[in-house]
Design a protein around this motif. Sequence first.
Motif, PDB file in Angstrom:
ATOM      1  N   SER A 223     -13.802 -13.165 -26.143  1.00 22.78           N
ATOM      2  CA  SER A 223     -13.363 -13.379 -24.697  1.00 22.78           C
ATOM      3  C   SER A 223     -14.176 -14.317 -24.265  1.00 22.78           C
ATOM      4  CB  SER A 223     -13.328 -12.477 -23.747  1.00 22.78           C
ATOM      5  OG  SER A 223     -14.418 -11.750 -23.663  1.00 22.78           O
ATOM      6  N   ASN A 224     -15.396 -14.983 -24.715  1.00 22.10           N
ATOM      7  CA  ASN A 224     -16.196 -15.960 -24.257  1.00 22.10           C
ATOM      8  C   ASN A 224     -15.615 -17.554 -24.497  1.00 22.10           C
ATOM      9  OD1 ASN A 224     -18.130 -14.229 -23.520  1.00 22.10           O
ATOM     10  ND2 ASN A 224     -19.413 -14.694 -25.218  1.00 22.10           N
ATOM     11  N   TYR A 225     -14.530 -17.650 -25.591  1.00 24.05           N
ATOM     12  CA  TYR A 225     -14.105 -18.774 -26.069  1.00 24.05           C
ATOM     13  C   TYR A 225     -12.657 -19.088 -25.657  1.00 24.05           C
ATOM     14  CZ  TYR A 225     -18.250 -17.690 -29.010  1.00 24.05           C
ATOM     15  OH  TYR A 225     -19.243 -17.273 -29.508  1.00 24.05           O
ATOM     16  N   ALA A 226     -12.432 -20.282 -25.360  1.00 28.44           N
ATOM     17  CA  ALA A 226     -10.987 -20.837 -25.314  1.00 28.44           C
ATOM     18  C   ALA A 226     -10.644 -20.805 -26.702  1.00 28.44           C
ATOM     19  CB  ALA A 226     -11.149 -22.224 -24.566  1.00 28.44           C
ATOM     20  N   MET A 227      -9.438 -20.643 -27.066  1.00 27.53           N
ATOM     21  CA  MET A 227      -8.878 -20.520 -28.242  1.00 27.53           C
ATOM     22  C   MET A 227      -7.598 -21.443 -28.435  1.00 27.53           C
ATOM     23  SD  MET A 227     -10.415 -18.278 -30.026  1.00 27.53           S
ATOM     24  CE  MET A 227      -9.473 -17.914 -31.349  1.00 27.53           C
ATOM     25  N   GLY A 228      -7.343 -21.999 -29.707  1.00 28.98           N
ATOM     26  CA  GLY A 228      -6.175 -22.764 -29.916  1.00 28.98           C
ATOM     27  C   GLY A 228      -5.419 -22.322 -31.271  1.00 28.98           C
ATOM     28  N   TRP A 229      -4.392 -23.093 -31.396  1.00 25.47           N
ATOM     29  CA  TRP A 229      -3.625 -23.030 -32.412  1.00 25.47           C
ATOM     30  C   TRP A 229      -3.426 -24.378 -32.980  1.00 25.47           C
ATOM     31  CZ3 TRP A 229      -1.839 -18.969 -35.186  1.00 25.47           C
ATOM     32  CH2 TRP A 229      -1.890 -17.598 -34.686  1.00 25.47           C
ATOM     33  N   PHE A 230      -3.647 -24.668 -34.310  1.00 22.97           N
ATOM     34  CA  PHE A 230      -3.282 -25.821 -34.870  1.00 22.97           C
ATOM     35  C   PHE A 230      -2.528 -25.569 -35.981  1.00 22.97           C
ATOM     36  CE2 PHE A 230      -7.080 -27.959 -33.120  1.00 22.97           C
ATOM     37  CZ  PHE A 230      -7.624 -26.818 -32.524  1.00 22.97           C
ATOM     38  N   ARG A 231      -1.853 -26.646 -36.876  1.00 21.12           N
ATOM     39  CA  ARG A 231      -1.132 -26.356 -37.648  1.00 21.12           C
ATOM     40  C   ARG A 231      -1.146 -27.727 -38.803  1.00 21.12           C
ATOM     41  NH1 ARG A 231       4.830 -27.547 -34.846  1.00 21.12           N
ATOM     42  NH2 ARG A 231       4.470 -29.975 -34.442  1.00 21.12           N
ATOM     43  N   GLN A 232      -0.957 -27.421 -40.034  1.00 22.25           N
ATOM     44  CA  GLN A 232      -0.955 -28.546 -41.036  1.00 22.25           C
ATOM     45  C   GLN A 232       0.309 -28.350 -41.973  1.00 22.25           C
ATOM     46  OE1 GLN A 232      -4.623 -28.178 -43.343  1.00 22.25           O
ATOM     47  NE2 GLN A 232      -4.209 -30.345 -44.017  1.00 22.25           N
ATOM     48  N   ALA A 233       0.875 -29.506 -41.845  1.00 24.98           N
ATOM     49  CA  ALA A 233       2.178 -29.520 -42.895  1.00 24.98           C
ATOM     50  C   ALA A 233       1.770 -30.209 -44.179  1.00 24.98           C
ATOM     51  CB  ALA A 233       3.160 -30.426 -42.006  1.00 24.98           C
ATOM     52  N   PRO A 234       2.559 -29.882 -45.125  1.00 22.29           N
ATOM     53  CA  PRO A 234       2.270 -30.432 -46.496  1.00 22.29           C
ATOM     54  C   PRO A 234       1.909 -31.948 -46.334  1.00 22.29           C
ATOM     55  CG  PRO A 234       3.899 -29.104 -46.561  1.00 22.29           C
ATOM     56  CD  PRO A 234       3.774 -29.214 -45.150  1.00 22.29           C
ATOM     57  N   GLY A 235       0.790 -32.633 -46.876  1.00 23.22           N
ATOM     58  CA  GLY A 235       0.678 -33.985 -47.000  1.00 23.22           C
ATOM     59  C   GLY A 235       0.149 -34.686 -45.489  1.00 23.22           C
ATOM     60  N   LYS A 236      -0.089 -33.900 -44.447  1.00 17.94           N
ATOM     61  CA  LYS A 236      -0.345 -34.313 -43.288  1.00 17.94           C
ATOM     62  C   LYS A 236      -1.690 -33.472 -43.023  1.00 17.94           C
ATOM     63  CE  LYS A 236       4.108 -35.292 -41.676  1.00 17.94           C
ATOM     64  NZ  LYS A 236       5.080 -35.065 -40.315  1.00 17.94           N
ATOM     65  N   GLU A 237      -2.308 -34.270 -41.949  1.00 19.73           N
ATOM     66  CA  GLU A 237      -3.603 -33.981 -41.246  1.00 19.73           C
ATOM     67  C   GLU A 237      -3.229 -32.518 -40.498  1.00 19.73           C
ATOM     68  OE1 GLU A 237      -6.234 -36.682 -42.891  1.00 19.73           O
ATOM     69  OE2 GLU A 237      -6.754 -35.292 -41.438  1.00 19.73           O
ATOM     70  N   ARG A 238      -4.318 -31.761 -40.381  1.00 16.48           N
ATOM     71  CA  ARG A 238      -4.187 -30.647 -39.401  1.00 16.48           C
ATOM     72  C   ARG A 238      -4.184 -31.080 -38.016  1.00 16.48           C
ATOM     73  NH1 ARG A 238      -6.901 -25.216 -41.101  1.00 16.48           N
ATOM     74  NH2 ARG A 238      -8.173 -26.931 -42.284  1.00 16.48           N
ATOM     75  N   GLU A 239      -3.302 -30.719 -37.253  1.00 13.29           N
ATOM     76  CA  GLU A 239      -3.042 -31.087 -35.669  1.00 13.29           C
ATOM     77  C   GLU A 239      -3.108 -29.889 -34.673  1.00 13.29           C
ATOM     78  OE1 GLU A 239       0.623 -33.004 -35.394  1.00 13.29           O
ATOM     79  OE2 GLU A 239       1.873 -31.250 -35.680  1.00 13.29           O
ATOM     80  N   PHE A 240      -3.417 -30.355 -33.582  1.00  8.79           N
ATOM     81  CA  PHE A 240      -3.339 -29.484 -32.339  1.00  8.79           C
ATOM     82  C   PHE A 240      -2.045 -29.042 -31.894  1.00  8.79           C
ATOM     83  CE2 PHE A 240      -4.798 -27.795 -28.434  1.00  8.79           C
ATOM     84  CZ  PHE A 240      -3.795 -28.248 -27.533  1.00  8.79           C
ATOM     85  N   VAL A 241      -1.771 -27.912 -31.829  1.00 12.98           N
ATOM     86  CA  VAL A 241      -0.484 -27.228 -31.292  1.00 12.98           C
ATOM     87  C   VAL A 241      -0.729 -26.780 -29.701  1.00 12.98           C
ATOM     88  CG1 VAL A 241       1.112 -25.668 -31.488  1.00 12.98           C
ATOM     89  CG2 VAL A 241       0.032 -26.657 -33.367  1.00 12.98           C
ATOM     90  N   ALA A 242      -1.523 -26.061 -29.372  1.00 10.35           N
ATOM     91  CA  ALA A 242      -1.872 -25.265 -28.226  1.00 10.35           C
ATOM     92  C   ALA A 242      -3.021 -24.734 -27.915  1.00 10.35           C
ATOM     93  CB  ALA A 242      -0.728 -24.354 -27.871  1.00 10.35           C
ATOM     94  N   ALA A 243      -3.602 -24.544 -26.685  1.00 10.17           N
ATOM     95  CA  ALA A 243      -4.905 -23.927 -26.326  1.00 10.17           C
ATOM     96  C   ALA A 243      -4.872 -23.338 -25.120  1.00 10.17           C
ATOM     97  CB  ALA A 243      -6.030 -24.984 -26.193  1.00 10.17           C
ATOM     98  N   ILE A 244      -5.650 -22.139 -25.091  1.00  7.37           N
ATOM     99  CA  ILE A 244      -5.586 -21.535 -23.894  1.00  7.37           C
ATOM    100  C   ILE A 244      -7.264 -21.164 -23.339  1.00  7.37           C
ATOM    101  CG2 ILE A 244      -5.572 -19.347 -25.221  1.00  7.37           C
ATOM    102  CD1 ILE A 244      -3.961 -17.915 -22.917  1.00  7.37           C
ATOM    103  N   SER A 245      -7.402 -21.312 -22.214  1.00  9.71           N
ATOM    104  CA  SER A 245      -8.740 -21.008 -21.723  1.00  9.71           C
ATOM    105  C   SER A 245      -9.297 -19.393 -22.036  1.00  9.71           C
ATOM    106  CB  SER A 245      -8.679 -21.189 -20.283  1.00  9.71           C
ATOM    107  OG  SER A 245      -7.921 -20.229 -19.312  1.00  9.71           O
ATOM    108  N   TRP A 246     -10.370 -19.255 -21.745  1.00  8.39           N
ATOM    109  CA  TRP A 246     -11.165 -17.734 -22.019  1.00  8.39           C
ATOM    110  C   TRP A 246     -10.556 -16.903 -21.276  1.00  8.39           C
ATOM    111  CZ3 TRP A 246     -13.354 -14.944 -18.618  1.00  8.39           C
ATOM    112  CH2 TRP A 246     -13.799 -15.499 -17.181  1.00  8.39           C
ATOM    113  N   SER A 247     -10.212 -17.201 -20.000  1.00  6.97           N
ATOM    114  CA  SER A 247      -9.645 -16.311 -18.945  1.00  6.97           C
ATOM    115  C   SER A 247      -7.870 -16.238 -19.287  1.00  6.97           C
ATOM    116  CB  SER A 247      -9.854 -16.573 -17.635  1.00  6.97           C
ATOM    117  OG  SER A 247      -9.349 -17.809 -17.296  1.00  6.97           O
TER     118      SER A 247
END
Length: 121
Positions: free
Chosen positions: A30-54
């Motif tokens: 619970s100390n950390y903001a958390m995020g989701w990332f994704r990586q498609a074949p042949g592509k760089e990993r990219e940001f999808v979504a994030a949420i604050s610690w609270s």
Amino acid sequence: QVQLVESGGGLVQTGGSLRLSCAASGRTFSNYAMGWFRQAPGKEREFVAAISWSGDKTDYADSVKGRFTITRDNVKNTVYLRMNSLKPEDTAVYYCAPTVGRVRTAGIASWGQGTQVTVAS
């Protein structure tokens, strides 16, 4: 370090829905903001979504805004990604990570194994 285990991926048709889960253990989740990332074949990993610690602030990539929802349960040490109206271009391996803004925070957790999402056209 925090250990992360992603789950909930699968094969769905265009327009379908999935809910991904990211279970964390180790250091205080619970100390950390958390995020989701994704990586498609042949592509760089990219940001999808994030949420604050609270959980009171969220942020989304333009490509998923209005379709995806990120939430978290600090009692269960889990962050979720609800994905609706899925498109073939959402096909990727999805990962969660502690974040600062839209960037993974280094030194807190290694990347997990990810969970594969495949959207059939």
